[in-house]
Design an enzyme around this catalytic site. Structure first.
Site, PDB file in Angstrom:
ATOM      1  N   ARG A 160       5.286 -25.173   1.939  1.00  0.00           N
ATOM      2  CA  ARG A 160       5.991 -25.650   0.824  1.00  0.00           C
ATOM      3  C   ARG A 160       6.998 -26.287   1.219  1.00  0.00           C
ATOM      4  NH1 ARG A 160      11.475 -24.848   2.192  1.00  0.00           N
ATOM      5  NH2 ARG A 160      11.803 -22.601   1.968  1.00  0.00           N
ATOM      6  N   GLU A 259      16.019 -23.711  -6.939  1.00  0.00           N
ATOM      7  CA  GLU A 259      17.223 -23.242  -5.431  1.00  0.00           C
ATOM      8  C   GLU A 259      17.259 -25.343  -5.637  1.00  0.00           C
ATOM      9  OE1 GLU A 259      18.199 -22.702  -1.154  1.00  0.00           O
ATOM     10  OE2 GLU A 259      16.976 -21.165  -2.267  1.00  0.00           O
ATOM     11  N   ARG A 263      10.722 -27.739  -5.179  1.00  0.00           N
ATOM     12  CA  ARG A 263      10.092 -27.199  -5.222  1.00  0.00           C
ATOM     13  C   ARG A 263       8.422 -27.046  -4.430  1.00  0.00           C
ATOM     14  NH1 ARG A 263      13.024 -23.021  -1.525  1.00  0.00           N
ATOM     15  NH2 ARG A 263      14.591 -23.747  -1.291  1.00  0.00           N
ATOM     16  N   CYS A 305      20.573 -25.770   0.203  1.00  0.00           N
ATOM     17  CA  CYS A 305      21.044 -25.137   1.249  1.00  0.00           C
ATOM     18  C   CYS A 305      20.916 -26.329   2.750  1.00  0.00           C
ATOM     19  CB  CYS A 305      20.368 -23.716   1.745  1.00  0.00           C
ATOM     20  SG  CYS A 305      20.787 -22.775   3.010  1.00  0.00           S
ATOM     21  N   THR A 307      20.584 -25.754   5.717  1.00  0.00           N
ATOM     22  CA  THR A 307      19.313 -24.909   6.432  1.00  0.00           C
ATOM     23  C   THR A 307      18.102 -25.476   6.330  1.00  0.00           C
ATOM     24  OG1 THR A 307      18.678 -23.276   4.737  1.00  0.00           O
ATOM     25  CG2 THR A 307      20.422 -22.783   6.530  1.00  0.00           C
ATOM     26  N   ARG A 314       8.273 -24.955   5.002  1.00  0.00           N
ATOM     27  CA  ARG A 314       7.463 -23.832   5.063  1.00  0.00           C
ATOM     28  C   ARG A 314       6.028 -24.168   4.966  1.00  0.00           C
ATOM     29  NH1 ARG A 314       7.329 -18.825   3.796  1.00  0.00           N
ATOM     30  NH2 ARG A 314       8.002 -16.757   5.328  1.00  0.00           N
ATOM     31  N   VAL A 317       1.063 -17.998   6.849  1.00  0.00           N
ATOM     32  CA  VAL A 317       0.351 -17.309   6.119  1.00  0.00           C
ATOM     33  C   VAL A 317       0.716 -16.002   6.018  1.00  0.00           C
ATOM     34  CG1 VAL A 317      -0.902 -18.648   7.794  1.00  0.00           C
ATOM     35  CG2 VAL A 317      -0.279 -17.155   8.999  1.00  0.00           C
ATOM     36  N   HIS A 318      -0.072 -15.208   5.155  1.00  0.00           N
ATOM     37  CA  HIS A 318       0.137 -13.676   5.551  1.00  0.00           C
ATOM     38  C   HIS A 318      -0.916 -13.312   6.295  1.00  0.00           C
ATOM     39  CE1 HIS A 318       2.121 -12.902   1.563  1.00  0.00           C
ATOM     40  NE2 HIS A 318       2.967 -13.753   2.075  1.00  0.00           N
ATOM     41  N   ARG A 343       8.294 -12.564   8.804  1.00  0.00           N
ATOM     42  CA  ARG A 343       8.797 -11.444   7.495  1.00  0.00           C
ATOM     43  C   ARG A 343       7.719 -11.052   7.078  1.00  0.00           C
ATOM     44  NH1 ARG A 343      12.183 -16.404   3.924  1.00  0.00           N
ATOM     45  NH2 ARG A 343      10.155 -17.160   3.448  1.00  0.00           N
ATOM     46  N   GLY A 347       9.229 -11.603   1.278  1.00  0.00           N
ATOM     47  CA  GLY A 347      10.308 -12.584   1.729  1.00  0.00           C
ATOM     48  C   GLY A 347      10.646 -11.893   2.685  1.00  0.00           C
ATOM     49  N   GLU A 348      12.136 -12.471   3.195  1.00  0.00           N
ATOM     50  CA  GLU A 348      13.234 -12.276   4.302  1.00  0.00           C
ATOM     51  C   GLU A 348      13.448 -10.566   3.541  1.00  0.00           C
ATOM     52  OE1 GLU A 348      16.353 -14.964   6.608  1.00  0.00           O
ATOM     53  OE2 GLU A 348      15.295 -15.003   4.962  1.00  0.00           O
ATOM     54  N   ARG A 512     -20.298  20.205   2.855  1.00  0.00           N
ATOM     55  CA  ARG A 512     -19.447  19.197   2.435  1.00  0.00           C
ATOM     56  C   ARG A 512     -20.282  17.994   1.514  1.00  0.00           C
ATOM     57  NH1 ARG A 512     -23.037  14.620   4.227  1.00  0.00           N
ATOM     58  NH2 ARG A 512     -22.952  14.907   6.522  1.00  0.00           N
ATOM     59  N   ARG A 694     -28.511  22.634  14.931  1.00  0.00           N
ATOM     60  CA  ARG A 694     -27.755  21.838  16.164  1.00  0.00           C
ATOM     61  C   ARG A 694     -26.655  22.968  16.952  1.00  0.00           C
ATOM     62  NH1 ARG A 694     -25.322  16.860  12.336  1.00  0.00           N
ATOM     63  NH2 ARG A 694     -23.470  18.383  11.848  1.00  0.00           N
ATOM     64  N   GLY A 695     -26.074  22.378  17.917  1.00  0.00           N
ATOM     65  CA  GLY A 695     -24.960  22.927  18.176  1.00  0.00           C
ATOM     66  C   GLY A 695     -23.991  22.957  17.657  1.00  0.00           C
ATOM     67  N   GLY A 698     -21.771  19.896  16.393  1.00  0.00           N
ATOM     68  CA  GLY A 698     -22.528  18.736  15.966  1.00  0.00           C
ATOM     69  C   GLY A 698     -23.307  18.141  16.850  1.00  0.00           C
TER      70      GLY A 698
END
Length: 746
Positions: A160, A259, A263, A305, A307, A314, A317-318, A343, A347-348, A512, A694-695, A698
């Site tokens: 972005r 903001e 964006r 801002c 910053t 920015r 990746v996720h 992060r 988000g942060e 089972r 079997r033993g 297993g």
């Protein structure tokens, strides 16, 4: 096309008439024109408070006196810039630009430059200057490529950039008419986008509440829910002039007046950074032909801002790193080296889920746009390389095929895959599984008799050319025609007798069954999120069991070593100590999403994500097979009310290993047969009754003290009740033989 946007913006339109009913109460306080507190009050709060912000550090009393009554050339004020930082002691920066001129006007520029250099370089006297914007050449953009062709690690990619209208105030100094004008100009520009960038604008004002909530849940739409930004004037005149534009595929978005004025966001699933970045660059280059964005030599693009200014970029990746996240220091060291910010996915300050982190470039100022993206790429590739060392993955299909052809495997997989390999090698299941996932273990272990596992329930369909003949050969049936599940009538179940009422020979009885969730892959194709989600679904269902079935779930990841060892010694807990299963991906992401549920008496257990998604187990001391079976049937019936299990007509219940599908049922006893086991025809006798000896630890284990695990051999082609009955008849025959041999010794 623009006419469509104008109609949507008209407050008298049908959408506008819905505004009242669609108001969100949490945002009501921002709907009017925002006004800061008096500058004197803000100064007093800042001085009396415990703020350690850059605002407090650099807004000296002399600077305060010089600026407190001095507006910027666009009409902004010091109070608007310092409001949030004065009211929120925890703010690290604490200052926002009221408008672009705050970065250039005398007095304001000096204050902001100190904050900018301090934040971006760590030195308020730093002299970092931002270069001319450079998105990179076409060749450089193409070279960014796909960060994760395997699809194993990168969930999604997003880049972005922020932009601001030249000569227009930022939110704290903006009036209603400013927001409306900016929205109109933006829509005029966005409406000229073509191709895969063209789309529709959705104004926030008057948006249907259902649509608004859906967009928020999909992480598409912003909200007015951050008091720090709110007290900076960021939500002034909410929701006027605000909205979202997105293309048809929802891979290109533009937020208006969230903001920053703009964006611009490009995003998609997977790791193709080159595609994502190129789409964004194409959009911005086009928009720059339609309007002017605020810039300043040495600072780059100007933002609300400080910053974010510079590239304003920015790139993130996720990325799925559950194994690395167990040692956060390794992840942190890589991020520090490449100046990346890790992060949580929301988000942060948010937490990671399933070991998935949002990794992005930290540096915005002092480098070009291409350099920022390239730095993120290099860091993420380093992270993936470290995670790959710890994460199970199948070898490349070509390498596996070479191993299989050069080796001496006699497996069913090799026999039946060979004629159809070319047809199947590039196919994928609906859940993303591949033939490499299925054959990895069988290629690496020449002694494997079957040699193939299903990567997910759909593998039995997608790769049926190899699975079907394997199933027929292993189960020794002429056709795959498994009956509908039938656990037997109450009358039939009552006839399942106690094998050893005298308690002389049978130590314990156990039945089972395996079950698989329809919507999740098997272990080799599972993501860490899949494991966590399966665990959550399963535990939610288990928690509804009542009576003798009610119990507690113990997640493996939270067990102490002592708890684990005790449960293993009690033959309750599974382990990750089988290399054949391990090389099939059966222990992938160990111990995430795994655990054991048991009732109070420990007569009903559920293994979660051991080999199959669920192993439902009923057991107790002695030989009362009927009691054990009825308990299991009751549990299965209750869980089927809550969960959907994978089945296929003719195949029965689907399992990770094709040797288990059908009933998936294994009924067994631990039985002392010291005389029978010494007979040379012992195994042939068992085979006659379809019993597998079997033993007690297993398959492939040895007997101890003449005690054997005796179980039904057949899974496919008979009902559950018939399988248990077959086991009972076979064990009773072995018991009779043991009694005859013992009597003959006397």
């Amino acid at each position: 096309m623009y006419r469509k946007y104008v109609d949507q913006l008209d407050p008298q339109s049908s959408a506008g008439q819905q505004t009242t009913q669609n108001k969100m109460s949490s945002e009501d306080k921002w709907r009017c024109q925002w006004n800061s507190k008096p500058v004197e009050d803000l100064w007093s709060s800042l001085q009396k408070g415990k703020s350690a912000s850059l605002l407090k550090k650099h807004l000296t009393e002399d600077r305060y006196k010089a600026l407190k009554d001095k507006p910027t050339s666009l009409g902004g004020t010091l109070a608007q810039c310092m409001s949030s930082g004065a009211l929120h002691e925890g703010s690290k920066v604490g200052i926002y630009a009221c408008d672009p001129s705050a970065y250039a006007d005398p007095g304001y520029a000096e204050l902001f430059n100190l904050v900018i250099q301090d934040y971006h370089t760590g030195n308020p006297n730093g002299t970092v200057k931002h270069p001319e914007p450079t998105f990179g050449t076409d060749a450089e953009i193409a070279s960014l490529g796909d960060l994760d062709p395997s699809g194993q690690f990168v969930v999604s990619t997003r880049v972005r950039m922020a932009r601001s209208h030249e000569g227009m105030p930022f939110p704290p100094a903006a009036k209603k008419e400013h927001f409306e004008k900016m929205e109109k100009l933006a829509c005029e520009g966005l409406s000229t986008l073509t191709g895969n960038l063209s789309g529709t604008y959705y104004p926030l004002r008057g948006m249907d509440k259902g649509m608004q909530q859906k967009m928020i849940e999909d992480h598409f739409l912003f909200r007015a829910d951050d008091d720090v930004l709110g007290d900076a004037g960021g939500y002034s005149c909410w929701d006027t002039g605000r909205g979202i534009f997105h293309n048809k595929d929802k891979t290109f978005l533009t937020w208006l007046n969230e903001e920053d004025h703009f964006r611009f966001i490009s995003m998609q699933m997977g790791g193709n950074l080159g595609e994502v970045y190129k789409r964004l660059v194409d959009a911005i280059r086009h928009m720059e032909t339609k309007m002017k964005f605020a810039k300043k030599d040495g600072l780059g693009y100007l933002t609300f801002c400080p910053t974010n200014l510079g590239t304003t970029l920015r790139a993130s990746v996720h990325v799925r790193v559950p194994m690395l996240s167990k040692d956060p220091k390794v992840l942190k060291d890589i991020c520090d080296k490449y100046k990346l910010q890790p992060r949580g996915v929301h988000g942060e300050h948010s937490e990671s889920k399933g070991g998935v982190y949002d990794i992005s470039n930290k540096q915005r100022l002092g480098l070009t746009e291409y350099e920022a993206v390239k730095t993120m790429k290099d860091g993420v590739l380093a992270i993936i390389a470290e995670e790959a060392k710890l994460t199970w993955m199948p070898k490349p299909i070509g390498e596996l095929w070479d191993i299989l052809q050069k080796g001496n495997s006699q497996s069913l997989m090799k026999k039946f895959l060979t004629p159809v390999y070319e047809k199947l090698k590039d196919k994928k299941t609906t859940l993303g599984g591949t033939i490499a996932h299925c054959i990895n273990s069988g290629c690496l272990h020449e002694g494997s008799k079957v040699g193939i596992y299903a990567c997910d329930p759909d593998a039995y369909t997608t790769f049926e050319e190899v699975f079907n003949p394997v199933i027929l050969a292993y189960h020794k049936v002429d056709k795959i025609n498994h009956p509908e599940p039938t656990f037997g009538t109450e009358d039939e179940m009552s006839k399942l007798e106690n094998i050893d009422p005298e308690n002389k020979m049978v130590l314990s009885t156990r039945i089972r069954v395996a079950r698989s969730h329809t919507k999740y892959p098997f272990s080799p194709a599972c993501s860490s999120e899949d494991f966590e989600n399966m665990e959550a679904d399963t535990v939610a269902a288990l928690s509804t069991l009542s009576g003798e079935l009610a119990g507690q779930y113990y997640p493996l990841a939270k067990m102490t070593p002592e708890q684990q060892n005790q449960l293993i010694q009690d033959h309750f807990l599974f382990r990750n100590d089988d290399d054949v299963l391990g090389d099939a991906g059966g222990y992938k992401y160990w111990d995430i999403g795994r655990g054991i549920f048991h009732n109070k008496d420990k007569t009903f257990l559920t293994w979660v994500n051991e080999e199959d998604h669920l192993r439902l187990i009923s057991m107790q001391k002695g030989g009362d097979l009927g009691q054990v079976y009825r308990r299991l049937v009751k549990a299965i019936g209750e869980l089927e009310k809550k969960l959907t299990f994978a089945k296929r007509k003719g195949y029965g219940y689907l399992t990770f290993c094709p040797s288990n599908l059908g009933t998936t049922l294994r009924a067994s006893v631990h039985m002392a047969i010291p005389n029978v086991c010494k007979q040379p025809n012992f195994k042939e006798f068992c085979e006659k009754f379809s019993i597998q000896p079997r033993g007690i630890h297993g398959e492939h284990s040895e007997s101890e003290g003449g005690v054997y695990d005796l179980s039904n051999k057949r899974r496919l082609g008979l009902t559950e009740y018939a399988a248990v009955r077959e086991m009972l008849d076979g064990v009773l025959a072995i018991k009779k033989w043991e009694e005859e041999l013992a009597a003959a010794k006397k």
